[in-house]
Design a protein around this motif. Sequence first.
Motif, PDB file in Angstrom:
ATOM      1  N   ILE A  49       0.778  -1.131   0.007  1.00 33.33           N
ATOM      2  CA  ILE A  49      -0.027  -0.085  -0.034  1.00 33.33           C
ATOM      3  C   ILE A  49       0.679   1.211  -0.087  1.00 33.33           C
ATOM      4  O   ILE A  49       1.818   1.428   0.638  1.00 33.33           O
ATOM      5  CB  ILE A  49      -0.889   0.064   1.193  1.00 33.33           C
ATOM      6  N   GLY A  50       0.571   2.258  -0.768  1.00 34.72           N
ATOM      7  CA  GLY A  50       1.307   3.428  -0.860  1.00 34.72           C
ATOM      8  C   GLY A  50       0.684   3.873  -2.398  1.00 34.72           C
ATOM      9  O   GLY A  50       0.183   3.283  -3.023  1.00 34.72           O
ATOM     10  N   GLN A  51       1.695   5.045  -2.670  1.00 36.29           N
ATOM     11  CA  GLN A  51       1.419   5.729  -3.955  1.00 36.29           C
ATOM     12  C   GLN A  51       2.191   4.534  -5.302  1.00 36.29           C
ATOM     13  O   GLN A  51       1.171   4.113  -6.065  1.00 36.29           O
ATOM     14  CB  GLN A  51       2.039   6.972  -4.279  1.00 36.29           C
ATOM     15  N   ALA A  52       3.235   4.203  -4.794  1.00 35.37           N
ATOM     16  CA  ALA A  52       4.092   3.534  -5.572  1.00 35.37           C
ATOM     17  C   ALA A  52       3.016   2.029  -5.810  1.00 35.37           C
ATOM     18  O   ALA A  52       3.019   1.053  -6.953  1.00 35.37           O
ATOM     19  CB  ALA A  52       5.257   2.978  -5.273  1.00 35.37           C
ATOM     20  N   GLY A  92       6.551   0.956  -2.524  1.00 34.81           N
ATOM     21  CA  GLY A  92       7.364   2.254  -2.124  1.00 34.81           C
ATOM     22  C   GLY A  92       8.262   1.911  -1.177  1.00 34.81           C
ATOM     23  O   GLY A  92       8.644   0.644  -0.647  1.00 34.81           O
ATOM     24  N   ASN A 121      11.151   7.089  -3.310  1.00 39.07           N
ATOM     25  CA  ASN A 121      11.211   8.907  -3.143  1.00 39.07           C
ATOM     26  C   ASN A 121      11.453   9.393  -2.023  1.00 39.07           C
ATOM     27  O   ASN A 121      11.283  10.678  -1.525  1.00 39.07           O
ATOM     28  CB  ASN A 121       9.718   9.245  -3.614  1.00 39.07           C
ATOM     29  N   VAL A 123      10.275   9.298   1.012  1.00 41.45           N
ATOM     30  CA  VAL A 123       9.153   9.913   1.701  1.00 41.45           C
ATOM     31  C   VAL A 123       7.930   9.041   1.701  1.00 41.45           C
ATOM     32  O   VAL A 123       8.088   8.102   0.893  1.00 41.45           O
ATOM     33  CB  VAL A 123       9.029  11.310   1.042  1.00 41.45           C
ATOM     34  N   TYR A 124       6.995   9.075   2.642  1.00 40.32           N
ATOM     35  CA  TYR A 124       5.606   8.355   2.517  1.00 40.32           C
ATOM     36  C   TYR A 124       4.978   9.517   1.867  1.00 40.32           C
ATOM     37  O   TYR A 124       4.536  10.205   2.150  1.00 40.32           O
ATOM     38  CB  TYR A 124       5.262   8.363   4.015  1.00 40.32           C
ATOM     39  N   GLY A 125       4.558   8.963   0.754  1.00 40.56           N
ATOM     40  CA  GLY A 125       3.657   9.837  -0.243  1.00 40.56           C
ATOM     41  C   GLY A 125       2.196   9.836   0.325  1.00 40.56           C
ATOM     42  O   GLY A 125       1.798  10.701   0.628  1.00 40.56           O
ATOM     43  N   THR A 127       0.679   9.009   2.686  1.00 39.07           N
ATOM     44  CA  THR A 127       0.074   9.315   4.022  1.00 39.07           C
ATOM     45  C   THR A 127       0.592  10.718   4.243  1.00 39.07           C
ATOM     46  O   THR A 127       0.719  11.302   5.413  1.00 39.07           O
ATOM     47  CB  THR A 127       0.378   8.378   5.292  1.00 39.07           C
TER      48      THR A 127
ATOM     49  N   PRO C 223       2.641   6.085  10.562  1.00 37.73           N
ATOM     50  CA  PRO C 223       1.318   6.843   9.988  1.00 37.73           C
ATOM     51  C   PRO C 223       0.491   6.095   9.444  1.00 37.73           C
ATOM     52  O   PRO C 223       0.686   4.788   8.902  1.00 37.73           O
ATOM     53  CB  PRO C 223       2.061   7.498   8.881  1.00 37.73           C
ATOM     54  N   MET C 224      -0.866   6.391   9.881  1.00 42.79           N
ATOM     55  CA  MET C 224      -1.952   5.788   9.165  1.00 42.79           C
ATOM     56  C   MET C 224      -3.311   6.484   9.217  1.00 42.79           C
ATOM     57  O   MET C 224      -3.681   6.748  10.289  1.00 42.79           O
ATOM     58  CB  MET C 224      -2.243   4.110   9.756  1.00 42.79           C
ATOM     59  N   GLY C 275      -6.158  -1.463  10.716  1.00 46.26           N
ATOM     60  CA  GLY C 275      -5.204  -2.268  10.190  1.00 46.26           C
ATOM     61  C   GLY C 275      -3.639  -2.123  10.952  1.00 46.26           C
ATOM     62  O   GLY C 275      -3.401  -3.091  11.100  1.00 46.26           O
ATOM     63  N   ARG C 301     -11.727   3.440   9.994  1.00 41.88           N
ATOM     64  CA  ARG C 301     -12.196   3.734   8.781  1.00 41.88           C
ATOM     65  C   ARG C 301     -12.449   2.635   8.119  1.00 41.88           C
ATOM     66  O   ARG C 301     -12.431   1.585   8.901  1.00 41.88           O
ATOM     67  CB  ARG C 301     -10.670   4.180   8.080  1.00 41.88           C
TER      68      ARG C 301
HETATM   69  C1  LIG Z   1      -0.534  -1.427   8.655  1.00 39.46           C
HETATM   70  C2  LIG Z   1      -0.567  -0.135   7.874  1.00 39.46           C
HETATM   71  N1  LIG Z   1       0.047   0.626   8.566  1.00 39.46           N
HETATM   72  C3  LIG Z   1       0.022   2.123   7.774  1.00 39.46           C
HETATM   73  C4  LIG Z   1      -0.529   2.433   6.697  1.00 39.46           C
HETATM   74  C5  LIG Z   1      -0.673   3.585   5.987  1.00 39.46           C
HETATM   75  N2  LIG Z   1       0.052   3.726   4.988  1.00 39.46           N
HETATM   76  C6  LIG Z   1      -0.305   3.316   3.770  1.00 39.46           C
HETATM   77  S1  LIG Z   1       1.048   3.660   2.500  1.00 39.46           S
HETATM   78  C7  LIG Z   1       1.967   4.385   3.839  1.00 39.46           C
HETATM   79  C8  LIG Z   1       3.347   4.767   3.560  1.00 39.46           C
HETATM   80  C9  LIG Z   1       3.572   4.976   1.902  1.00 39.46           C
HETATM   81  O1  LIG Z   1       4.904   5.376   1.914  1.00 39.46           O
HETATM   82  P1  LIG Z   1       5.804   4.602   0.636  1.00 39.46           P
HETATM   83  O2  LIG Z   1       5.551   3.000   0.808  1.00 39.46           O
HETATM   84  O3  LIG Z   1       7.048   5.019   0.544  1.00 39.46           O
HETATM   85  O4  LIG Z   1       4.804   4.816  -0.467  1.00 39.46           O
HETATM   86  P2  LIG Z   1       4.711   6.201  -1.399  1.00 39.46           P
HETATM   87  O5  LIG Z   1       3.208   6.747  -0.924  1.00 39.46           O
HETATM   88  O6  LIG Z   1       5.644   6.842  -1.042  1.00 39.46           O
HETATM   89  O7  LIG Z   1       4.935   5.713  -2.881  1.00 39.46           O
HETATM   90  C10 LIG Z   1       1.416   4.066   5.002  1.00 39.46           C
HETATM   91  C11 LIG Z   1       2.227   4.473   6.305  1.00 39.46           C
HETATM   92  C12 LIG Z   1      -1.366   1.076   6.213  1.00 39.46           C
HETATM   93  N3  LIG Z   1      -1.877   1.189   4.839  1.00 39.46           N
HETATM   94  N4  LIG Z   1      -1.235  -0.121   6.721  1.00 39.46           N
END
Ligand SMILES: Cc1ncc(C[n+]2csc(CCOP(=O)(O)OP(=O)(O)O)c2C)c(N)n1
Lengths: 286, 286, 569, 569
Positions: A49-52, A92, A121, A123-125, A127, C223-224, C275, C301
Amino acid sequence: MMGVELYQNKVTDISWCPGCGNFGILKLLKETFHELNIKPEELVMVSGIGQAAKTPHYLRCHFFNGLHGRALPAATAIKAANPTLTVIAESGDGDMYGEGGNHFIHAIRRNPNITNIVHNNMVYGLTKGQASPTSERGFKTPVQLYGVANEPFNPIAVALALDASFVARAYVGDATQTKAILKQAITHRGYALVDILQPCVTFNKHNTYQWFREHTYYLEDDYDPTDRVAAFARALETERLPLGVFYIHPKATFEDHLSMTDGQNEPLFRKEPDLAKLTELLRTKQ
Amino acid sequence: MMGVELYQNKVTDISWCPGCGNFGILKLLKETFHELNIKPEELVMVSGIGQAAKTPHYLRCHFFNGLHGRALPAATAIKAANPTLTVIAESGDGDMYGEGGNHFIHAIRRNPNITNIVHNNMVYGLTKGQASPTSERGFKTPVQLYGVANEPFNPIAVALALDASFVARAYVGDATQTKAILKQAITHRGYALVDILQPCVTFNKHNTYQWFREHTYYLEDDYDPTDRVAAFARALETERLPLGVFYIHPKATFEDHLSMTDGQNEPLFRKEPDLAKLTELLRTKQ
Amino acid sequence: MGKNESVSIVLCGEAGQGIQTIEAFLIRLFKAAGYPVFATKEYMSRIRGGSNSTEIRVSSRPVAAYVDRIDLLIPLDADALSHLERRITSNTIILGEAAKIKPPEHRPVIDIPFSRIAAEIGNPIYANSVAGGVVAGLFGLDLALVTEEIEGFFGVKSPDIIQKNKEAAVKGFHLGKELRETGRVVFEIRPEAAVSDDIIVSGSEAVALGALAGGCNFVAAYPMSPGTGVLTILAQHAREFAIVAEQAEDEISAVNMALGAWYAGARAMVTTSGGGFALMTEGISLAGMIESPLVVHVAQRPGPATGLPTRTEQADLDLVLYAGHGEFPRIILAPGNLSEAFYVAQKAFQLADEYQVPVFVLTDQFLVDTYYNVPRFALDRVSIKPQIVETTQDYRRYVLAPDGISPRGIPGYGTGLVGVDSDEHDEAGHLTEDLELRVRMQQKRMRKLEAIRKAADRPKLMGNEDYQTLVVGWGSSMEVIKEALAEIDRPELAGLHFTWVYPPAPEAIHYLRQAERIIMVENNSTGQFVKLLHAEFGVAVDHRILKYNGLPFSVEELVREIVTILTEE
Amino acid sequence: MGKNESVSIVLCGEAGQGIQTIEAFLIRLFKAAGYPVFATKEYMSRIRGGSNSTEIRVSSRPVAAYVDRIDLLIPLDADALSHLERRITSNTIILGEAAKIKPPEHRPVIDIPFSRIAAEIGNPIYANSVAGGVVAGLFGLDLALVTEEIEGFFGVKSPDIIQKNKEAAVKGFHLGKELRETGRVVFEIRPEAAVSDDIIVSGSEAVALGALAGGCNFVAAYPMSPGTGVLTILAQHAREFAIVAEQAEDEISAVNMALGAWYAGARAMVTTSGGGFALMTEGISLAGMIESPLVVHVAQRPGPATGLPTRTEQADLDLVLYAGHGEFPRIILAPGNLSEAFYVAQKAFQLADEYQVPVFVLTDQFLVDTYYNVPRFALDRVSIKPQIVETTQDYRRYVLAPDGISPRGIPGYGTGLVGVDSDEHDEAGHLTEDLELRVRMQQKRMRKLEAIRKAADRPKLMGNEDYQTLVVGWGSSMEVIKEALAEIDRPELAGLHFTWVYPPAPEAIHYLRQAERIIMVENNSTGQFVKLLHAEFGVAVDHRILKYNGLPFSVEELVREIVTILTEE
Ligand SMILES: Cc1ncc(C[n+]2csc(CCOP(=O)(O)OP(=O)(O)O)c2C)c(N)n1
Ligand SMILES: Cc1ncc(C[n+]2csc(CCOP(=O)(O)OP(=O)(O)O)c2C)c(N)n1
Ligand code: SF4
Ligand code: SF4
Ligand SMILES: [Mg+2]
Ligand SMILES: [Mg+2]
């Protein structure tokens, strides 16, 4: 459908910010698949999960978009359950090196024949801009107000310490070389890490396209990717980040080791449970 | 009470197997604490679950015997909440490098001023002999019937890749040197890893006292522990495992970075909540 | 509430267009003008693009609920009208740049060229201030107030920027005033409640401030959404209050850090969403075993799994109720509004410390993302007296105390040694296989639940004491139920709200018994609180109003649903 | 059961003394001699030392429950007698090396110099075979059978070792025979049930074999007592059955591997205990969202946290019932004995596959660590027909099927593409923010629960159909309840056992309603199944017999407790 379009999904509403480095990676992936002639039906993209991690949604192929940080165990198992598939785990830097850090270590040790693409990147995109494990010291965010204090995670050095089978770094701004690296990684037999430097135009105003251009260079043509210690030395360079394939160490894969009788690449779903053998086994308990 | 007895707990029924390497580590710890004059009241042992992780129960001091794999986050927080305490996180190889792998990585990045002692017996003791991350290739167990296939986890190399502040390996069979290393680690300011090779006489019939004697040697007297790349090269040696302090890199600690106004080592429990400031803050929301 | 008592203004556009800026400015402005004001948003899980909207309610008396009705709509992009399609009625006044929003034939729009005006002033980004000015004009606010607030709002920017924004707001103001004076758009609403002493906070802020008031000096989190806000706010005040605010590598680390921190004398919390919390459940069990205080903020959520990351739901009650293996007591508190969010967060620390149990502050995206004015929080309602004891040489952490609460020592305070153990242990904290002792330890731990039950706050009765029908809610739905009941206004109807969710106060049974009919309102699909009420009180619920599309209840739909049930008979 | 129907032999000593070897040998031997035989052990969480004991019941008819009574005690170390103090009565025959076990004055011991005899043969390790021989002699078994079984037992060892063990057993046999013939120790018990076609398995084996019979071809696990056994057994047969048995780096990895495996067409399971399972709960929620089949074996042990790692409890029902954030269906099965363990494990795969939900096989340390003879498992009771479909080009994974069950395709089988997503998604598996679709997807997922409920197996009535009092149990307590009820033998008393724990079969209500009084038996401290019955059927339980000292119920104590309740009136 032909060519790159083959990998073009019907989903048109891409949720990335205009100018984001993810678009470049998406485009390069399509071209790579096309040029390697990997059919969508043979390709499984696994992400967290994330932008990537949204990337698989913008491609036409099989996909398993699982939990944050957990792409690698799923990808390892998918490949083990059906070794005929091409399996790519993509997410990501936060996902792969933060939440998923333990799987990163142990997937490398297992050496499944998969490709691990990390959109780095720094950074955490998704969030909204907190530091990631790869954020540079001093990088300021809404949570790291006085700048990141932790030692940045060096994925290349760690992968080398774990004797990863294939270790590379790329920069999305350079399409030609990145594609070449991706091709090499996907065709490599064994675990292959490609850490792709990717600007996040919204939350990382420090590591911009320009910054990456100025702070990267390619490993020399005569660079020897079999020397692990030399590779480590290069991995520690931070003034300018070397790009290219740091290390290649061909070795038996996880699938090779699996306790299969037949030694074949036969997918598990094609194997019938062996009730005769089970009857035999039950008899021994008598 | 005086001397080593000061650290002698009333618990006399020690649940380790006769001949286990853990006894040696326990003894060395008591002597080390005594010689460093660390009072039981100032000492917190933090552990996970496993045979090694029972160590705090056999000592007289504060202890936090938490969950399998989770000693490091607890230890980091304990030190942050009360920097006047000497904090040692101690567990087995499975605990620290397997279940706790992600914390191992990120604790090193954070660099809290704690000591991380790992009883590395290359096996899961308490759960009866499965492979651990450090088990050698080919090591046979009831679960790894045909021998371990994974690349062994190299804690020294990984710690170096993460630029750990202090990295050492010891062998419990050599009391003098191990104690010297422990002293150096505990007095080091910052995160200090001591991976102690420890025979498990019950479940690891391969890495025995004799094997360790034959497969270890000490880093030379003129070895330079500030050269990270050279240290990495030594960490990769597997024919005979080098012992000693591989690497020292003094740097600011986690506690140094904490966003404290006072910059003091004052424990959090001594600080009163600042209601005046809070009143002020609330006023700004008006 | 009629249009003269409450006006609903909705801004809608893409992520990144600055809706948040106009929202923040308008809230400030209306509050300064003496109005109670409330804002809630719904948004997509993306950084740019998509369709997001914010609703601002300007009222004569305080309200804190979402309404479907849109009195004034300011669409900022072409998708806005279709996104809000179902909420737009013939009474909705739409005000925006016709060229940009491309309204369909049947939707008359009052065309205001925000961008052009802004461009004339020098930069399209001033469009937001133009819009703010227009709204101020429409409501007949004082121009001086508007420019003053612009100054306060952009306070840290350069004088030139402030000046330009003022110019933009003034231009907008005159356009709005003209609309008002020509009678095209008139909002006649007067504040009836005094708000000048109130503060404006969001739900996340209320929780974070409450934590500070509870003596929180350590927060560890990964962060979440929507749990991140509390981390961010505490991090922003970390230096000022000399607290530790650490972003952990994962949620498992966060909860184990928090437990280590309490052990060493800190007052720690974690903040997350379902989560992330799922990953903490082994740690919750550890808290149960070592009898550590712990404060856990779970902002819910919709699930399962990643679900809808930026939407709201109340479906993690079962999870927090049973999280962790084995059996041990816990407390669950779910604030009904922002004032409660503050006091609940504050009290959570006191309760955790007193009973040495994990205490959950269970909120949701709706609650943490709303903003409104509330009376300034009192700092004396719950005292911060840490429950730690100075140890003596013979100190034993787990003395078999009659009420189950063994005095809690910490390392470094006193002459004793403090040992805690995740295995079953003896009084000194050492692991034991004495199975009789095990039973006594388990009983000791469970005894605390009875003490807690006695201390539990009663649910709040909203409305007539002679009710026959009771509308029951918990957590963030309190205000919407309250407003819906006021709207329906029937003497036989009352509301009962649980903020102290578990263990519920035994006295609650009296309220429930009196009701001939119970209607349960929950933002989930299975009625989790229905089950809890049934388990605790043997009470059956007659009707369930459940919603699980990711949005909070609106006043109108709750009115509709309740009235349907009332008339069904 | 009287001594003529069932003899209880207890071996007690330190870990590492080879109790397991004697146990295994005696079980084999008695079964070969035609006796139904049952063995259960209790042991400490340590590798060497401590006090562990194994109870072997040799009976005329099959029994599968623990009894307090000890007819023949063979202590192997000095601590054994004090460890078992409370179970030793004047009827207990104690047989051992007096010098080693240091019996107190009032405890006459029949002195047999096991070690000396073994030493004479050449090595103290033969002492175990001497002891085995003595027992065989005491029971009047056939000497030829003894030597034959020694051969089979040590089959893989060198001929010399086999020979020495035979010698040891023969010496022991003659000593036992002498005791018997001189009338000092006589066990007059004759088998009445045919056992020669039976098999002997442990609970772990039964689960593992059931999994194989269910088509399991992938297991991922992180070692954790008492869940490890299933991993070990499957690993041992991995090559033979061409299955993947992988030790993961942690439980989170294990569950995500299992989900990846199912996605790619494997039939996967995980095995763990409460603490490890707590870490899997986010993964369980993922299974709920992506509608993946999943089989989860949770072998319970006492918590919270690390608790008592080698003991038994039934306190993780609440946990598996509510594990995972958000709302989604699941199935919980808890086998009552070893036959059920096999069929339940087998069926779990079929159910998981059919309904695309996580299915829990909930056992405990008592169940997985017992051994006994059971009728050879039938391999045709549940068919293994994988529910996957060959995809076509227009395949969509989450078609909104009327019964909620969308045909499940896998990558590489057919021409379609298979996408699964942890976010809320559309029919093709792509993430969506269409909130109406969200509602339909959530309803679709929950619909499966109704289909499952209809398929649920009814609880099993044990005893008289005209009961007034019903003793209700679930999971591993089935056999002890059965034996206790047989012992009490009252016409108004019957037992009701739930193996299909959740969602319980709606028909169960009839059994419960008929009872004037319900007595619940649970190995936990809060009565978790009581709550479930109440929630599902609105049924109140009149009496709860709870035990949570880490040991299973014994027949005697259950008899005592039930009789007390019956006579209290
Ligand atoms: C267990 C859990 N913790 C936290 C999150 C919230 N969360 C979603 S994406 C993310 C981080 C995104 O950063 P990255 O992996 O670098 O991807 P980017 O968005 O930068 O591409 C987080 C903390 C989640 N979905 N599930
Ligand atoms: C979450 C969780 N998973 C698994 C276990 C079971 N477990 C206890 S100790 C241990 C491994 C022990 O190995 P190691 O850490 O190397 O310690 P050793 O016993 O060898 O000293 C395991 C898997 C547990 N207690 N908790
Ligand atoms: S937030 Fe950053 S990483 Fe995400 S889409 Fe926008 S620019 Fe790209
Ligand atoms: S099992 Fe191994 S590590 Fe554990 S006490 Fe015995 S010898 Fe030591
Ligand atoms: Mg990132
Ligand atoms: Mg170990």
